[in-house]
Design an enzyme around this catalytic site. Structure first.
Site, PDB file in Angstrom:
ATOM      1  N   GLY A  34       0.840  -1.194   0.000  1.00 52.92           N
ATOM      2  CA  GLY A  34       0.000   0.000   0.000  1.00 52.92           C
ATOM      3  C   GLY A  34       0.869   1.236   0.000  1.00 52.92           C
ATOM      4  CB  SER A  35       0.052   4.743   0.605  1.00 55.71           C
ATOM      5  OG  SER A  35      -0.512   4.667   1.891  1.00 55.71           O
ATOM      6  CB  THR A  36       5.261   5.658   1.516  1.00 55.63           C
ATOM      7  OG1 THR A  36       5.803   4.949   0.392  1.00 55.63           O
ATOM      8  CG2 THR A  36       6.380   6.009   2.475  1.00 55.63           C
TER       9      THR A  36
ATOM     10  N   GLY B  65       2.311   2.417   5.366  1.00 61.89           N
ATOM     11  CA  GLY B  65       3.426   1.536   5.743  1.00 61.89           C
ATOM     12  C   GLY B  65       4.107   2.044   7.003  1.00 61.89           C
TER      13      GLY B  65
ATOM     14  CD  GLU C 155       7.143  -5.463  -1.920  1.00 61.46           C
ATOM     15  OE1 GLU C 155       7.601  -4.432  -2.458  1.00 61.46           O
ATOM     16  OE2 GLU C 155       7.768  -6.530  -1.880  1.00 61.46           O
TER      17      GLU C 155
ATOM     18  CB  CYS D 168       3.500   0.189  -6.625  1.00 65.99           C
ATOM     19  SG  CYS D 168       3.702  -1.464  -7.278  1.00 65.99           S
TER      20      CYS D 168
ATOM     21  CD  GLU E 272       2.510   5.899  -5.361  1.00 67.26           C
ATOM     22  OE1 GLU E 272       2.110   6.001  -4.184  1.00 67.26           O
ATOM     23  OE2 GLU E 272       2.872   4.820  -5.855  1.00 67.26           O
TER      24      GLU E 272
HETATM   25  P1  NAD Z   1      -3.381   2.379   1.321  1.00 66.53           P
HETATM   26  O1  NAD Z   1      -2.100   2.401   2.064  1.00 66.53           O
HETATM   27  O2  NAD Z   1      -4.344   3.473   1.545  1.00 66.53           O
HETATM   28  O3  NAD Z   1      -4.179   1.021   1.581  1.00 66.53           O
HETATM   29  C1  NAD Z   1      -3.608  -0.251   1.375  1.00 66.53           C
HETATM   30  C2  NAD Z   1      -4.276  -1.254   2.302  1.00 66.53           C
HETATM   31  O4  NAD Z   1      -3.982  -0.915   3.652  1.00 66.53           O
HETATM   32  C3  NAD Z   1      -5.809  -1.272   2.193  1.00 66.53           C
HETATM   33  O5  NAD Z   1      -6.255  -2.614   2.330  1.00 66.53           O
HETATM   34  C4  NAD Z   1      -6.225  -0.449   3.391  1.00 66.53           C
HETATM   35  O6  NAD Z   1      -7.519  -0.763   3.846  1.00 66.53           O
HETATM   36  C5  NAD Z   1      -5.171  -0.824   4.413  1.00 66.53           C
HETATM   37  N1  NAD Z   1      -4.943   0.159   5.476  1.00 66.53           N
HETATM   38  C6  NAD Z   1      -5.139   1.500   5.438  1.00 66.53           C
HETATM   39  N2  NAD Z   1      -4.817   2.060   6.622  1.00 66.53           N
HETATM   40  C7  NAD Z   1      -4.402   1.056   7.437  1.00 66.53           C
HETATM   41  C8  NAD Z   1      -3.922   0.996   8.792  1.00 66.53           C
HETATM   42  N3  NAD Z   1      -3.821   2.091   9.547  1.00 66.53           N
HETATM   43  N4  NAD Z   1      -3.582  -0.199   9.293  1.00 66.53           N
HETATM   44  C9  NAD Z   1      -3.656  -1.318   8.537  1.00 66.53           C
HETATM   45  N5  NAD Z   1      -4.114  -1.327   7.262  1.00 66.53           N
HETATM   46  C10 NAD Z   1      -4.473  -0.158   6.707  1.00 66.53           C
HETATM   47  O7  NAD Z   1      -2.954   2.287  -0.205  1.00 66.53           O
HETATM   48  P2  NAD Z   1      -3.896   2.324  -1.469  1.00 66.53           P
HETATM   49  O8  NAD Z   1      -4.166   3.754  -1.799  1.00 66.53           O
HETATM   50  O9  NAD Z   1      -5.021   1.390  -1.334  1.00 66.53           O
HETATM   51  O10 NAD Z   1      -2.928   1.669  -2.561  1.00 66.53           O
HETATM   52  C11 NAD Z   1      -2.121   2.394  -3.340  1.00 66.53           C
HETATM   53  C12 NAD Z   1      -0.701   2.414  -2.794  1.00 66.53           C
HETATM   54  O11 NAD Z   1      -0.171   1.092  -2.787  1.00 66.53           O
HETATM   55  C13 NAD Z   1       0.216   3.221  -3.673  1.00 66.53           C
HETATM   56  O12 NAD Z   1       1.061   4.014  -2.875  1.00 66.53           O
HETATM   57  C14 NAD Z   1       1.015   2.162  -4.393  1.00 66.53           C
HETATM   58  O13 NAD Z   1       2.263   2.591  -4.856  1.00 66.53           O
HETATM   59  C15 NAD Z   1       1.120   1.094  -3.381  1.00 66.53           C
HETATM   60  N6  NAD Z   1       1.413  -0.190  -4.011  1.00 66.53           N
HETATM   61  C16 NAD Z   1       2.660  -0.731  -3.844  1.00 66.53           C
HETATM   62  C17 NAD Z   1       2.991  -1.922  -4.472  1.00 66.53           C
HETATM   63  C18 NAD Z   1       4.361  -2.525  -4.305  1.00 66.53           C
HETATM   64  O14 NAD Z   1       4.510  -3.708  -4.589  1.00 66.53           O
HETATM   65  N7  NAD Z   1       5.348  -1.784  -3.863  1.00 66.53           N
HETATM   66  C19 NAD Z   1       2.047  -2.574  -5.253  1.00 66.53           C
HETATM   67  C20 NAD Z   1       0.783  -2.002  -5.406  1.00 66.53           C
HETATM   68  C21 NAD Z   1       0.485  -0.813  -4.765  1.00 66.53           C
END
Ligand code: NAD
Length: 490
Positions: free
Chosen positions: A231-233, A236, A253, A287, A384
């Site tokens: 997910g997003s940085t 993370g 990731e 990503c 991003e």
């Molecule tokens: P996000 O971080 O908002 O959400 C990702 C997941 O995390 C979702 O399932 C969300 O419900 C969950 N989440 C959100 N807050 C949380 C918390 N406090 N605790 C635990 N879980 C939580 O990201 P997004 O907007 O859904 O996805 C896009 C991002 O993912 C982009 O930054 C993209 O670059 C990244 N991404 C990275 C890769 C990689 O392999 N590096 C691959 C795909 C996407």
């Protein structure tokens, strides 16, 4: 076509579809049309507790006793089941995400291969024994890390789920998977298939729900041994904080702002269409999207013109049409966010040479957009955007290309286009990114480690090494001495 439109989906816990404790149901609609798609149970903390208990019981019970050869057979069986149900799964994913069906089919095929790769990779899980001298015998055991909490985003729900499930199951872990609450359908369907092919109840549990409650509870949970997150940085970073109290093993990731470096000696017949693909695939919601084109100054004008013409020719539209190349964005809110970045780029002095305005009509469509004359310090070159928007920036020489490539907080991917192979390899070593392509736009293959440097995260997926991230090493020491071991001389 037997897609269960407006079907109701429960949570998937302990081998069956089940109601959430709260009874909460979320209505999902198709991003491309706004039409209703499905009704999905939304998990709460109590449901996560139930899923973790089921995963712990499976680990202590049937799944924990399943030998590697049987785990391998089950992974192949799940790959077969996904393959057999590919039409249904692909259409479900395309409708849920708004992604072009041709892209979904390729991602599904890769998902099947992921299961097959790790089904074979199980054979590599082995401890070792090495001589340590004297009368001591040592050997190590590789044991599953335990219950893996896996959190996936909305942009590649099916493929990312296979990236997560396959190595964890191969290592013998049990899983509580939290898909994004907007895109849980294919993960729930794959969990049903896993149960049908014989994975014991509790081995794979799926709990869709909001990240800040359900996701956070999973990360903090003392019964969960490891978190694998994509997910997003920003999220993370929050996960590192939430996992600190229970010393969670983590794989992160995260985001990217990846460069695509084009030298004047590149073969443009290859470089232009590949560069266009590398940003607009999945409507730029990737990503690893190469969202920054860095172009040698002597080629700059020609590149901007050819690239923009090619971008304008892409077919944007109905995700279910076979010819569609760019589908919908995930939601109208996300489209507004993407457009906000483009407006900011204009204000900062970027020139919009293609796209730049949301498309009229139903759905969350945004055209392939090109921002030229971009300085790498502008917001649009640093943040991003996660949409079909690319920046194009000139560079003078190899040294400046490397400096600009590394001048972001991310380090996920980079692509280099050059007719000089030695330069390609030289630059590959200077760029801080988990994957570097030379005259090759593709990024992720089963068997090849994928992951980030810097704020793009840590840990790798897809590789053989990924198994290690789901294993613990136990050292066993044995005395073979005929004499008693009596260090205190008692
Ligand atoms: P996000 O971080 O908002 O959400 C990702 C997941 O995390 C979702 O399932 C969300 O419900 C969950 N989440 C959100 N807050 C949380 C918390 N406090 N605790 C635990 N879980 C939580 O990201 P997004 O907007 O859904 O996805 C896009 C991002 O993912 C982009 O930054 C993209 O670059 C990244 N991404 C990275 C890769 C990689 O392999 N590096 C691959 C795909 C996407």
């Amino acid at each position: 076509m037997a897609v269960a439109t407006e079907r109701e989906y429960g949570l998937f816990i302990n081998g069956e579809s089940t109601e959430p404790a709260s009874g909460e149901i979320r209505e999902l609609s198709e991003p491309a049309t706004g039409e209703p798609l499905a009704r999905v149970a939304s998990a709460g903390e109590e449901d996560v507790d139930r899923a973790v208990a089921a995963a712990q019981a499976a680990l202590a019970g049937d799944w924990g006793k399943t030998p590697p050869t049987e785990r391998s057979r089950l992974l192949h069986a799940l790959a077969d089941a996904i393959q057999a149900n590919r039409k249904e799964l692909a259409e479900l994913e395309a409708r849920n995400v708004g992604k072009a069906i041709s892209s979904v089919k390729a991602e599904l095929a890769q998902g099947v291969e992921n299961f097959r790769f790790y089904a074979s990779a199980i054979a590599s899980i082995a401890g070792r024994s090495n001589p340590i001298g004297g009368s001591l015998l040592f050997y190590s055991l590789k044991e599953p890390v335990g219950v893996a909490g896996q959190i996936v985003p909305w942009n590649y729900p099916l493929m990312m789920t296979t990236w997560k499930l396959a190595p964890a199951l191969a290592a013998g872990c049990t899983i509580v998977l939290k898909p994004d609450s907007a895109t849980p359908l294919t993960a729930l369907r794959m969990a049903e298939l896993a149960a049908e092919v014989g994975f014991p109840p509790g081995t794979l549990n799926v709990v869709p729900g909001p990240g800040t409650t359900v996701g956070a509870h999973l990360v903090r949970h003392p019964g969960v041994d490891k978190i694998a997150f994509t997910g997003s940085t920003a999220t993370g970073s929050e996960i590192m904080r939430l996992g600190a109290d229970t010393i969670k093993r983590l794989t992160l990731e995260l985001g990217g702002k990846s460069p695509n470096i084009v030298f004047a000696d590149a073969n443009l017949e290859d470089a232009i269409p590949s560069s266009v693909w590398s940003i607009y695939y999945s409507a730029g919601q990737s990503c690893e999207a190469r969202s920054r084109m860095l172009v040698e100054a002597s080629l700059y004008d020609e590149f901007v013109s050819s690239f923009s013409e090619a971008a304008k020719r892409l077919k944007v539209g109905d995700p279910l049409e076979a010819e569609t190349q760019v589908g919908s964005l995930i939601s109208p809110e996300h489209r507004d966010k993407v457009h906000g970045f483009v407006e900011q780029g204009r204000e900062e002095g970027a020139e919009v040479v293609a796209g730049g305005e949301p498309l009229e009509g139903k759905g969350a469509f945004y055209p392939p957009t090109v921002l030229a004359n971009v300085d790498n310090r502008m917001t649009v070159a640093q943040e991003e955007i996660f949409g079909p928007v690319v920046t194009i920036t000139p560079f003078e020489d190899e040294k400046e290309a490397a400096r600009l490539a590394n001048d972001v907080k991310y380090g996920l991917m980079a692509t280099i286009w050059t007719g000089d192979p030695a330069r390609g390899h030289r630059l590959a070593r200077r760029i801080k990114a988990g994957t570097v392509g030379i005259n090759m736009p593709y990024t992720a293959f089963p068997g090849i480690p994928f992951g980030g440097y810097k704020q793009s995260g840590f840990g790798r997926e897809l590789g053989l090494d990924t198994l290690e991230l789901y294993l613990e090493t136990k050292s066993v020491l044995v005395s073979t001495s005929p004499k008693p071991f009596n260090p205190f001389g008692l």
